[in-house]
Design a protein around this motif. Structure first.
Motif, mmCIF file in Angstrom:
data_model
loop_
_atom_site.group_PDB
_atom_site.id
_atom_site.type_symbol
_atom_site.label_atom_id
_atom_site.label_comp_id
_atom_site.label_asym_id
_atom_site.label_seq_id
_atom_site.Cartn_x
_atom_site.Cartn_y
_atom_site.Cartn_z
ATOM 1 N N GLN A 123 32.672 11.844 31.696
ATOM 2 C CA GLN A 123 33.740 11.113 31.019
ATOM 3 C C GLN A 123 35.013 11.105 31.858
ATOM 4 N N ARG B 177 45.146 12.413 30.892
ATOM 5 C CA ARG B 177 45.364 11.036 31.350
ATOM 6 C C ARG B 177 46.543 10.953 32.317
ATOM 7 N N GLN C 280 39.046 10.900 22.951
ATOM 8 C CA GLN C 280 39.972 9.952 22.323
ATOM 9 C C GLN C 280 41.319 10.596 22.044
ATOM 10 N N GLY D 186 33.234 12.920 22.256
ATOM 11 C CA GLY D 186 33.793 11.582 22.335
ATOM 12 C C GLY D 186 35.135 11.508 21.630
ATOM 13 N N GLN D 187 35.248 12.164 20.487
ATOM 14 C CA GLN D 187 36.511 12.171 19.758
ATOM 15 C C GLN D 187 37.543 13.044 20.467
ATOM 16 N N GLU E 23 43.087 10.489 25.344
ATOM 17 C CA GLU E 23 43.397 9.112 25.735
ATOM 18 C C GLU E 23 44.538 8.530 24.904
ATOM 19 N N SER E 24 44.597 8.902 23.630
ATOM 20 C CA SER E 24 45.611 8.361 22.733
ATOM 21 C C SER E 24 46.954 9.078 22.857
ATOM 22 N N ARG F 240 37.314 7.665 33.958
ATOM 23 C CA ARG F 240 38.671 7.263 33.615
ATOM 24 C C ARG F 240 39.374 6.737 34.857
#
Length: 267
Positions: free
Chosen positions: A207, A129, A191, A187-188, A194-195, A211
């Motif tokens: 994916q 990110r 995450q 997907g996880q 992203e987190s 972003r």
């Protein structure tokens, strides 16, 4: 009594209407003719690999716009969805992230023989990110300037297998193993990045492209086995016209354009 039905409407009239009733009936029929033709609209239960979830939602919206049918979507790792199907989950169509599970479902009589086809070929990417974290050559993996590397579960997710094969190809698997955090599916894994739980992670190119910020490296295809993603019509959908219609739509120009736009190759 004879009944005319449209969704949410029940209009009754006598079998032999008088002239006044006939006029009213004609007005009703004119109104019905102007309503959207949704009487045959239905729902299709689709199990989809996590990497393709967002793209499937886009395809589903176009499918609904063109044909009126809706998708009921369940996503997860290909391996877990396969297990659910073999244990009786009520899915009608399966969009896997590999070719092996759909092929097995055909052989095991959980799917319609001859319905299997490749709907996309996936691409793996290393994403962060942070805009400057991942370089265009993926050398961040070599320099090791991160504490955690996210990836999908190697046992159940084809993209997890591709991530491991990439690290093995680069001679980094054993060295980076202590830094790896595995998500249940891709997907996880996304995450986790992203987190901020992981600074970098292997995700699907689709994916990474969606972003708004960040940086990614597109993994060369020769670093891992091809991510051939196949769809198959399951036994529960064999006599369902809407499920068959969706399988046809997935091969349409409209669907293929969405798939390509999201970063996948199409056959």
């Amino acid at each position: 009594m004879t009944s005319l039905y449209t969704p949410g409407t029940c209009i009754r009239h006598r079998a032999r209407p008088n002239s006044g009733h006939l006029g009213s009936l004609l007005c009703v029929l004119c109104v019905l003719a102007l309503l959207p033709q949704t009487a045959d609209a239905d729902e299709v239960h689709v199990a989809v690999a996590a990497n393709f979830l967002v793209t499937l939602r886009e395809i589903g919206a176009e499918f609904h716009r063109q044909q009126g049918h809706s998708l009921v979507i369940s996503s997860g790792s290909t391996g877990k969805l396969y297990a659910q199907i073999t244990h009786g989950a009520p899915y009608e169509v399966f969009l896997a992230a590999d070719a092996q599970r759909p092929q097995r479902l055909e052989k095991e009589a959980y799917a319609v023989t001859g319905s299997r086809f490749t709907y996309a070929r996936g691409r793996l990417a290393l994403w962060s990110r942070e805009p400057a974290r991942v370089d265009a050559a993926g050398q961040v993996l070599v320099t090791g300037k991160f504490s955690h590397l996210a990836m999908a579960n190697v046992r159940t997710a084809p993209y997890g297998v591709a991530a491991k094969e990439t690290l093995v190809h680069m001679g980094l698997w054993e060295r980076l193993a202590p830094n790896i955090v595995q998500g249940e599916d891709i997907g996880q894994a996304l995450q986790f990045v992203e987190s901020g739980s992981a600074e970098v992670g292997f995700v699907a190119l689709a994916q990474a492209k969606k972003r708004a910020t960040g940086s990614y490296w597109l993994v060369p295809q020769e670093y891992h086995a091809p991510l051939t993603q196949q769809a198959v019509l399951l036994r529960r959908g064999s006599k369902h016209a809407a499920a068959r219609a969706f399988m046809d739509f997935l091969r349409s120009t409209a669907a293929r354009q969405i798939i390509q736009r999201d970063g996948y190759d199409v056959p």
